[in-house]
Design an enzyme around this catalytic site. Structure first.
Site, PDB file in Angstrom:
ATOM      1  N   GLU A 120     -23.711 -33.664   6.777  1.00 58.34           N
ATOM      2  CA  GLU A 120     -22.712 -33.427   4.978  1.00 58.34           C
ATOM      3  C   GLU A 120     -23.825 -33.659   4.344  1.00 58.34           C
ATOM      4  OE1 GLU A 120     -20.234 -33.550   4.969  1.00 58.34           O
ATOM      5  OE2 GLU A 120     -18.894 -32.974   6.829  1.00 58.34           O
ATOM      6  N   PHE A 121     -24.546 -33.394   4.700  1.00 53.57           N
ATOM      7  CA  PHE A 121     -26.172 -32.905   3.142  1.00 53.57           C
ATOM      8  C   PHE A 121     -26.967 -33.958   3.612  1.00 53.57           C
ATOM      9  CE2 PHE A 121     -23.795 -29.108   1.805  1.00 53.57           C
ATOM     10  CZ  PHE A 121     -24.474 -29.239   2.133  1.00 53.57           C
TER      11      PHE A 121
END
Length: 470
Positions: free
Chosen positions: A146-147
């Protein structure tokens, strides 16, 4: 000329079955096989498989000018191998074109980067090993779950040998700066930093079927015009979307397949190139250094960790899980280690979110539970049974000092073995060097030897006389 890089994300967690308090100690199987089979099969038939055929056609029709990247978790690959094995074959066909690159990430789509550095490294290595075994590629660019990213994570990623890391182009980090440039992270200045263009990514992923959007309908011509009209000095537009966007989130009848099929034609007309992440890393230089002291992510409006660690339920579950990490690392039980992997998926904590409004609606849409509290209760019941199994092998009654001493001994032994291996390699290299030198010295001597013998033949030997003695 403008350039764009498309990244497609594939992730599916192993969803937990309804696990009651009375199951603790009696039932050690935690997963809802029926739900996992139904969901991955449905999405694969509607999105993954036809999307693979679409991309293959786009690559062939464009003369291999269309290129893209994939980020696939280990848990998704396991389910695809089990329930939709034909997907792996179709993905191999894409890879054979030479126009598809795989991006590295955590095997279980976990938050290990902020929970346990050793576990984080293990999962990344496990993921990359699986990608290499299946598709013959060793990822060079990293994109965390999710970065999730900050300077410390950048330093860890750099120590693993990656050339670049991709993260969210969060406004509170970039400020007035554009995400369409190559940067370098403050935590690892020699590495390169790529940012997702969240606006253009969400135009496809979220707004493509939104009839209230003032740009509706979105066409390939319009979309490529936006990319081509960016300032000339801007280097690269990174578009990162979930792969189920093509066919599942936006069904075929919405025109999503026609939209993607037309992208290469309009890109060629407007002078837009398609690059893989490695191409971007090799062609572009950083224009500035970006510091990220607090973790960011690509989830929710805040773009922080609150999607998974935003309330007491999530914090309690997260810290209880990683409280046994050191003991799990000592285990050799394959079933236990597999459960350890699956229980780390960030989705379990995502379901526990108690946010409201837009963010809350997103969490509720993806959650298989009636409420965040049921998600918490179910997960903690499973985790309690898991910890009981860990304790059977390494009792929690062992004080941390004793466990730490054991871990220290093991680490010291590993360090000593590595040091001895280095010395052995150095000795072998030195011996090979000596042999090479001896061989080089022997060559001129061998050349001189025949000449010397010839000289001896030409020069007559002197006769020696002995005096007779009476």
């Amino acid at each position: 000329m403008s350039a764009v890089c498309f990244y497609f994300k594939i992730h599916q967690p192993f969803r937990l079955k309804r696990y009651r308090f009375f199951d603790i100690g009696n039932d050690h199987y935690y997963y809802d096989d029926f739900a996992n089979d139904e969901i991955i099969t449905r999405i694969a038939q509607r999105a993954y498989l036809p999307a693979n055929e679409l991309l293959l056609q786009m690559i062939q029709d464009s003369g291999k000018k269309f290129k893209c990247a994939f980020s696939i978790t280990g848990t998704a690959i396991e389910q695809l191998q089990q329930f939709v094995p034909e997907f792996i074959d179709s993905m191999k066909k894409l890879v054979d074109t030479g126009c598809v690159e795989f991006v590295s990430e955590t095997y279980d789509h976990s938050l290990a980067a902020i929970g346990d550095e050793e576990e984080f490294r293990r999962q990344v290595e496990l993921h990359d090993k699986l990608i290499y075994e299946l598709f013959g590629q060793k990822p060079k660019v990293f994109c965390n779950t999710e970065f999730v990213y900050n300077d410390e994570i950048a330093a860890q990623v750099y120590s693993m040998g990656f050339k670049a890391v991709l993260t969210e182009g969060a406004k509170h980090i970039l400020g007035w700066k554009s995400p369409n440039y190559m940067y370098s992270p403050a935590g690892a200045p020699k590495m390169k930093l790529l940012f997702r263009n969240s606006k253009l990514s969400d135009d496809v992923a979220k707004r493509f079927t939104d009839t209230s959007w003032f740009e509706f309908p979105l066409t390939a011509d319009k979309y490529m015009s936006w990319i081509a009209q960016a300032p000339k000095e801007e280097q690269l537009t990174n578009i990162f979307i979930n792969y189920e966007t093509i066919g599942d989130s936006h069904p075929r009848e919405t025109g999503i397949f026609d939209f993607f099929r037309a992208l290469p034609r309009f890109a060629a007309e407007k002078g837009v190139e398609f690059w893989t992440p490695s191409e971007a890393v090799s062609k572009l230089k950083p224009v500035d250094q970006i510091a990220v002291t607090h973790p960011i992510s690509g989830a929710d409006e805040a773009r922080d960790l609150s999607a998974w660690l935003g309330n007491q339920l999530q914090d309690e579950a997260f810290h209880k899980l990683y409280s046994v990490a050191e003991r799990v690392h000592l285990c050799s039980d394959r079933r236990l280690l597999q459960d350890w992997d699956y229980l780390q998926s960030s989705d379990h904590f995502f379901y526990m979110s108690t946010k409201h409004f837009g963010d809350g609606a997103v969490h509720a849409m993806f959650s298989p539970y009636e409420s965040p509290y049921m998600a918490f209760t179910n997960y903690m019941n499973v985790l309690s049974d898991f910890i009981v199994r860990v304790e059977e092998q390494f009792p929690l009654s062992i004080e941390n000092e004793e466990l730490n001493a054991l871990l220290t001994t093991i680490k010291n032994q590993e360090s000593e073995i590595e040091m001895l291996n280095k010395e052995l390699r150095a000795i072998k290299a030195a011996n090979e060097g000596v042999k090479d030198n001896e061989a080089e010295e022997a060559k001129p001597a061998a050349k001189k030897a025949p000449a010397k013998k010839a000289a001896e033949k030409k020069t007559p030997a002197k006769k020696t006389t002995k005096k007779k003695t009476d």
